[in-house]
Design a protein around this motif. Structure first.
Motif, PDB file in Angstrom:
ATOM      1  N   MET A 130       0.846  -1.184   0.000  1.00 33.43           N
ATOM      2  CA  MET A 130       0.000   0.000   0.000  1.00 33.43           C
ATOM      3  C   MET A 130       0.891   1.246   0.000  1.00 33.43           C
ATOM      4  O   MET A 130       1.871   1.325   0.707  1.00 33.43           O
ATOM      5  N   ARG A 131       0.520   2.204  -0.779  1.00 36.41           N
ATOM      6  CA  ARG A 131       1.265   3.456  -0.903  1.00 36.41           C
ATOM      7  C   ARG A 131       0.867   4.402   0.235  1.00 36.41           C
ATOM      8  O   ARG A 131      -0.289   4.482   0.617  1.00 36.41           O
ATOM      9  N   VAL A 132       1.840   5.118   0.765  1.00 38.95           N
ATOM     10  CA  VAL A 132       1.581   6.093   1.817  1.00 38.95           C
ATOM     11  C   VAL A 132       1.171   7.411   1.159  1.00 38.95           C
ATOM     12  O   VAL A 132       1.881   7.936   0.302  1.00 38.95           O
ATOM     13  N   LEU A 133       0.012   7.910   1.555  1.00 42.15           N
ATOM     14  CA  LEU A 133      -0.494   9.156   0.974  1.00 42.15           C
ATOM     15  C   LEU A 133       0.085  10.361   1.687  1.00 42.15           C
ATOM     16  O   LEU A 133       0.377  10.327   2.885  1.00 42.15           O
ATOM     17  N   ARG A 134       0.208  11.443   0.954  1.00 36.72           N
ATOM     18  CA  ARG A 134       0.669  12.714   1.513  1.00 36.72           C
ATOM     19  C   ARG A 134      -0.493  13.391   2.242  1.00 36.72           C
ATOM     20  O   ARG A 134      -1.649  13.053   2.045  1.00 36.72           O
ATOM     21  N   ASP A 135      -0.144  14.382   3.069  1.00 38.29           N
ATOM     22  CA  ASP A 135      -1.168  15.063   3.875  1.00 38.29           C
ATOM     23  C   ASP A 135      -2.290  15.650   3.018  1.00 38.29           C
ATOM     24  O   ASP A 135      -3.464  15.512   3.351  1.00 38.29           O
ATOM     25  N   TYR A 136      -1.947  16.301   1.902  1.00 37.02           N
ATOM     26  CA  TYR A 136      -2.991  16.907   1.070  1.00 37.02           C
ATOM     27  C   TYR A 136      -3.870  15.844   0.429  1.00 37.02           C
ATOM     28  O   TYR A 136      -5.059  16.065   0.205  1.00 37.02           O
ATOM     29  N   GLN A 137      -3.295  14.655   0.150  1.00 40.42           N
ATOM     30  CA  GLN A 137      -4.090  13.576  -0.419  1.00 40.42           C
ATOM     31  C   GLN A 137      -5.054  13.007   0.620  1.00 40.42           C
ATOM     32  O   GLN A 137      -6.192  12.682   0.300  1.00 40.42           O
ATOM     33  N   ILE A 138      -4.609  12.921   1.853  1.00 38.11           N
ATOM     34  CA  ILE A 138      -5.485  12.474   2.944  1.00 38.11           C
ATOM     35  C   ILE A 138      -6.621  13.470   3.137  1.00 38.11           C
ATOM     36  O   ILE A 138      -7.771  13.088   3.359  1.00 38.11           O
ATOM     37  N   SER A 139      -6.303  14.757   3.004  1.00 45.24           N
ATOM     38  CA  SER A 139      -7.331  15.796   3.102  1.00 45.24           C
ATOM     39  C   SER A 139      -8.375  15.636   2.001  1.00 45.24           C
ATOM     40  O   SER A 139      -9.581  15.771   2.241  1.00 45.24           O
ATOM     41  N   VAL A 140      -7.923  15.332   0.789  1.00 46.48           N
ATOM     42  CA  VAL A 140      -8.851  15.119  -0.325  1.00 46.48           C
ATOM     43  C   VAL A 140      -9.735  13.908  -0.043  1.00 46.48           C
ATOM     44  O   VAL A 140     -10.951  13.951  -0.274  1.00 46.48           O
ATOM     45  N   LEU A 141      -9.166  12.832   0.475  1.00 43.30           N
ATOM     46  CA  LEU A 141      -9.957  11.646   0.821  1.00 43.30           C
ATOM     47  C   LEU A 141     -11.061  11.995   1.814  1.00 43.30           C
ATOM     48  O   LEU A 141     -12.204  11.557   1.664  1.00 43.30           O
ATOM     49  N   SER A 142     -10.712  12.779   2.805  1.00 42.12           N
ATOM     50  CA  SER A 142     -11.704  13.189   3.812  1.00 42.12           C
ATOM     51  C   SER A 142     -12.815  14.013   3.165  1.00 42.12           C
ATOM     52  O   SER A 142     -14.003  13.805   3.446  1.00 42.12           O
ATOM     53  N   LYS A 143     -12.451  14.926   2.286  1.00 45.16           N
ATOM     54  CA  LYS A 143     -13.449  15.752   1.598  1.00 45.16           C
ATOM     55  C   LYS A 143     -14.339  14.893   0.700  1.00 45.16           C
ATOM     56  O   LYS A 143     -15.548  15.145   0.589  1.00 45.16           O
ATOM     57  N   MET A 144     -13.753  13.874   0.084  1.00 46.13           N
ATOM     58  CA  MET A 144     -14.550  12.974  -0.760  1.00 46.13           C
ATOM     59  C   MET A 144     -15.577  12.234   0.095  1.00 46.13           C
ATOM     60  O   MET A 144     -16.740  12.120  -0.292  1.00 46.13           O
ATOM     61  N   GLN A 145     -15.151  11.730   1.259  1.00 48.11           N
ATOM     62  CA  GLN A 145     -16.067  11.022   2.156  1.00 48.11           C
ATOM     63  C   GLN A 145     -17.196  11.944   2.594  1.00 48.11           C
ATOM     64  O   GLN A 145     -18.360  11.554   2.601  1.00 48.11           O
ATOM     65  N   ASN A 146     -16.858  13.178   2.965  1.00 47.97           N
ATOM     66  CA  ASN A 146     -17.875  14.139   3.394  1.00 47.97           C
ATOM     67  C   ASN A 146     -18.845  14.457   2.268  1.00 47.97           C
ATOM     68  O   ASN A 146     -20.052  14.565   2.497  1.00 47.97           O
ATOM     69  N   THR A 147     -18.339  14.617   1.063  1.00 47.24           N
ATOM     70  CA  THR A 147     -19.202  14.910  -0.091  1.00 47.24           C
ATOM     71  C   THR A 147     -20.173  13.767  -0.334  1.00 47.24           C
ATOM     72  O   THR A 147     -21.364  13.993  -0.568  1.00 47.24           O
TER      73      THR A 147
END
Length: 97
Positions: A1-18
């Motif tokens: 599994m690839r380690v995501l960068r902080d901004y990518q983790i932020s995008v994942l969170s925004k996707m979940q919220n959306t």
């Protein structure tokens, strides 16, 4: 599994919220920003969801997605209705009757 960068983790969170409020999410970003890694991680952590990945009209990008999905261990198909993840160039996908 690839380690995501902080901004990518932020995008994942925004996707979940959306998705908690809407039916679909579109990920668009600059080249080499990690859209593929963000999307495959999102697919991995949402195993009951269905995804459609449309690439630019070149087979190179389609192949890159196929490789990324395989590396992530995700079940995918290039035909609609055969797996929870369908991918390909728009004109190459079809609905299974």
């Amino acid at each position: 599994m690839r380690v995501l960068r902080d901004y990518q983790i932020s995008v994942l969170s925004k996707m979940q919220n959306t998705l908690s409020e809407k039916y679909e999410v579109v990920v668009a970003s600059a080249p080499n920003s990690g859209k593929t890694f963000i999307a495959t991680e999102f697919m991995r952590v949402n195993p009951s969801s269905t995804f459609l990945v449309l690439t630019h009209g070149t087979l190179v990008l389609k192949k890159q997605w196929e490789d990324a999905l395989g590396e992530a261990g995700l079940d995918f198909s290039n035909k609609l209705g055969e797996a929870r993840i369908a991918y390909g160039v728009p004109q190459g996908l079809y609905r299974k009757q």
